[in-house]
Design a protein around this motif. Structure first.
Motif, PDB file in Angstrom:
ATOM      1  N   MET A  26      26.879  44.406  43.797  1.00 57.49           N
ATOM      2  CA  MET A  26      28.067  43.666  44.250  1.00 57.49           C
ATOM      3  C   MET A  26      28.980  44.566  45.084  1.00 57.49           C
ATOM      4  N   GLU A  27      29.176  45.781  44.609  1.00 58.70           N
ATOM      5  CA  GLU A  27      30.031  46.726  45.328  1.00 58.70           C
ATOM      6  C   GLU A  27      29.433  47.049  46.696  1.00 58.70           C
ATOM      7  N   SER A  43      39.228  48.043  40.635  1.00 56.87           N
ATOM      8  CA  SER A  43      40.413  48.844  40.329  1.00 56.87           C
ATOM      9  C   SER A  43      40.478  49.233  38.853  1.00 56.87           C
ATOM     10  N   LEU A  44      39.613  48.610  38.029  1.00 57.85           N
ATOM     11  CA  LEU A  44      39.675  48.834  36.583  1.00 57.85           C
ATOM     12  C   LEU A  44      38.412  49.472  36.007  1.00 57.85           C
ATOM     13  N   VAL A  45      37.264  49.244  36.614  1.00 55.72           N
ATOM     14  CA  VAL A  45      36.007  49.772  36.061  1.00 55.72           C
ATOM     15  C   VAL A  45      35.126  50.322  37.178  1.00 55.72           C
ATOM     16  N   ASP A  46      34.183  51.169  36.791  1.00 51.69           N
ATOM     17  CA  ASP A  46      33.126  51.654  37.676  1.00 51.69           C
ATOM     18  C   ASP A  46      31.788  51.138  37.152  1.00 51.69           C
ATOM     19  N   GLY A  76      38.317  38.855  42.981  1.00 50.17           N
ATOM     20  CA  GLY A  76      37.924  39.249  41.638  1.00 50.17           C
ATOM     21  C   GLY A  76      37.195  40.566  41.621  1.00 50.17           C
ATOM     22  N   LEU A  77      36.334  40.789  42.604  1.00 48.88           N
ATOM     23  CA  LEU A  77      35.625  42.065  42.687  1.00 48.88           C
ATOM     24  C   LEU A  77      36.601  43.204  42.921  1.00 48.88           C
ATOM     25  N   HIS A  78      37.560  43.014  43.802  1.00 45.46           N
ATOM     26  CA  HIS A  78      38.539  44.064  44.081  1.00 45.46           C
ATOM     27  C   HIS A  78      39.358  44.397  42.841  1.00 45.46           C
ATOM     28  N   HIS A  92      38.558  41.568  30.098  1.00 39.68           N
ATOM     29  CA  HIS A  92      37.174  42.005  29.908  1.00 39.68           C
ATOM     30  C   HIS A  92      36.907  43.331  30.612  1.00 39.68           C
ATOM     31  N   CYS A  93      37.520  43.540  31.773  1.00 40.00           N
ATOM     32  CA  CYS A  93      37.359  44.830  32.465  1.00 40.00           C
ATOM     33  C   CYS A  93      37.910  45.974  31.606  1.00 40.00           C
ATOM     34  N   LYS A  94      39.070  45.753  31.023  1.00 41.71           N
ATOM     35  CA  LYS A  94      39.680  46.788  30.187  1.00 41.71           C
ATOM     36  C   LYS A  94      38.848  47.049  28.929  1.00 41.71           C
ATOM     37  N   LYS A  95      38.236  45.991  28.406  1.00 43.87           N
ATOM     38  CA  LYS A  95      37.387  46.165  27.230  1.00 43.87           C
ATOM     39  C   LYS A  95      36.132  46.962  27.594  1.00 43.87           C
ATOM     40  N   VAL A  96      35.531  46.661  28.743  1.00 45.63           N
ATOM     41  CA  VAL A  96      34.368  47.421  29.204  1.00 45.63           C
ATOM     42  C   VAL A  96      34.727  48.896  29.370  1.00 45.63           C
TER      43      VAL A  96
END
Length: 459
Positions: free
Chosen positions: A59-60, A40-43, A34-36, A109-113
């Motif tokens: 986490m990173e 790939s989608l957010v920073d 999930g972290l990976h 949710h990543c894309k929304k962020v």
């Protein structure tokens, strides 16, 4: 009293729910994948809340160290960096842990962020632009150019935030390959792509690729070749946007009419047709043919890269442009970053990358015209691209136009002893053969170019 332009009390756009859902899903047992996916989608900087930024960074950091990610390990990582109290302690991390969306919702949710982060960037970066807009100034071009640049960069972030396939499986590739091969087998005339109109060159290239570059020395005919290609496409109803950065519009339209009609440029330019009034009727007839074509052309007023990319977006939306020709890249006006770079080569490489990015995103084929240095007149090698070596590296096809002096073996009484033989050297050809020479007949009086045969009697 006039109404304020902005509601200063309005909250900036963000979603605590989505930010916590991303973090909560990573806390879930076995969530390394999930972290990976999230990375790939957010920073970390895409999170608006401080707790979101700091927790995601922790986490990173744990992932890079190969350590497990859970509430205890993240709290320890935050404690070591002196940030645990800033996120509300381990109690707040436990609250976040309860946000556990499904695996498919994580991507949502990543894309929304990311999307909301882009909107915040837009608001933040436009604020100084709006302030500049209130200044009393007769020339708004600097403000508009900077606005173009900001919007272009943000549009690229939006495009990268859309759903796309990062990695194709063997099954995906097999299906795609078979589908493409079948389409080309059943209707080769419909899948041949966009052709330059020069048969041998098209046979070698197969079709215009994503990025194509034409290079020539000054006065050799790079505009003539690019105009002939543009007209071959546009007359065939392929919408072409010709970014003309060199000649005023009257001069280049005269060249276009001369190529189409075969009437000499000097006659059209001076209006003196001598004893051949029929030539004017010919020009008038081909002016109607030009009107029926799909050629769109800019004037040669100075344009920076942001202005050009905005024009490409605009005319693609209006006329579904399929091919963009930039004649020529060396005449793109410096933007603010170019003055900091203080290197023409670096700036041109960046311009080329931006052109490639916008055209590839929109599904447009790009033709970039470039300048050779003086050595290119006698030595047409890639090392003599006067402006930018990166142009050749980025191009899928790279062509060098030059000429050689040829002995005139069929010389008549009034014929010259030698003449120029024009050659297109297809130096780089991704997915095709190279190098290859294509010999051209070039009527300099009309600018018309057609393919010819290999001559004898080279000097």
């Amino acid at each position: 009293m006039s109404k304020p332009l902005f509601d200063v009390g309005r909250m900036v756009p963000f979603s605590r729910e989505s930010e916590f859902s991303v973090l909560g899903s990573i806390f879930h047992p076995g969530s390394q994948g999930g972290l990976h996916e999230a990375l790939s989608l957010v920073d970390a900087e895409d999170f608006h809340t401080e707790i979101g930024r700091l927790t995601f960074s922790a986490m990173e950091s744990l992932s890079k160290k190969g350590k497990p990610i859970d509430v205890l390990s993240v709290s320890e990582e935050l404690k070591n960096s002196g940030s645990l109290d800033r996120v509300g302690g381990i109690e707040q991390l436990s609250v976040i842990e309860d946000y556990i969306p499904t695996s498919t919702a994580l991507s949502h949710h990543c894309k929304k962020v990311k999307a909301l982060a882009i909107k915040r960037k837009f608001i933040q970066q436009m604020e100084p632009i709006i302030n500049d807009g209130f200044k009393i100034d007769d020339d708004p071009s600097d403000v508009l150019d900077e606005t173009h640049g900001i919007i272009f960069k943000l549009m690229n972030e939006v495009e990268s935030n859309k759903t796309s396939v990062d990695v194709y499986s063997p099954e995906d590739m097999a299906e795609l390959g078979y589908k493409n091969a079948k389409q080309r087998y059943e209707a080769p005339e419909e899948t041949g792509g966009y052709q330059t109109g020069f048969p041998l060159l098209d046979r070698y290239m197969k079709r215009l690729r994503d990025v194509n570059c034409i290079a020539a020395s000054t006065g050799v005919g790079k505009t003539g070749l690019s105009l002939n290609i543009a007209l071959n496409l546009a007359v065939s109803k392929v919408p072409v946007l010709y970014i003309n950065l060199e000649m005023n519009i009257d001069e280049i339209v005269t060249r276009v009419l001369s190529i189409l009609s075969g009437v000499e440029i000097d006659k059209i330019d001076t209006g003196d047709y001598g004893n051949n009034p029929e030539d004017f009727k010919l020009v008038a007839r081909f002016a109607e043919k030009l009107e029926e074509s799909s050629l769109y052309m800019t004037d040669n007023t100075p344009k920076n890269i942001n202005h050009i990319t905005t024009l490409i977006h605009k005319y693609h939306a209006r006329h579904d442009i399929k091919v963009v020709i930039v004649d020529y890249i060396g005449h793109i006006r410096n933007d603010k970053l170019a003055f900091k770079e203080n290197s023409k080569r670096i700036s041109l490489g960046r311009y080329n990358q931006m052109l490639k990015q916008v055209c590839t995103t929109l599904g447009i084929k790009l033709v970039v015209v470039a300048q050779m240095n003086r050595d290119g007149e006698k030595d047409p090698e890639l090392s003599n691209i006067g402006e930018c070596w990166q142009l050749a590296q980025d191009a899928d096809t790279f062509m060098i136009l030059y000429y050689e002096w040829i002995k005139n073996t069929d010389k008549g009484d009034n014929e010259p002893e030698k003449y120029k033989q024009y050659i297109v050297n297809l130096r780089k050809n991704r997915n095709g053969v190279a190098p290859r020479n294509i010999y051209l007949n070039y009527n300099e009086r009309t600018q018309l170019m057609t393919e010819g045969e290999m001559p004898s009697g080279k000097i």
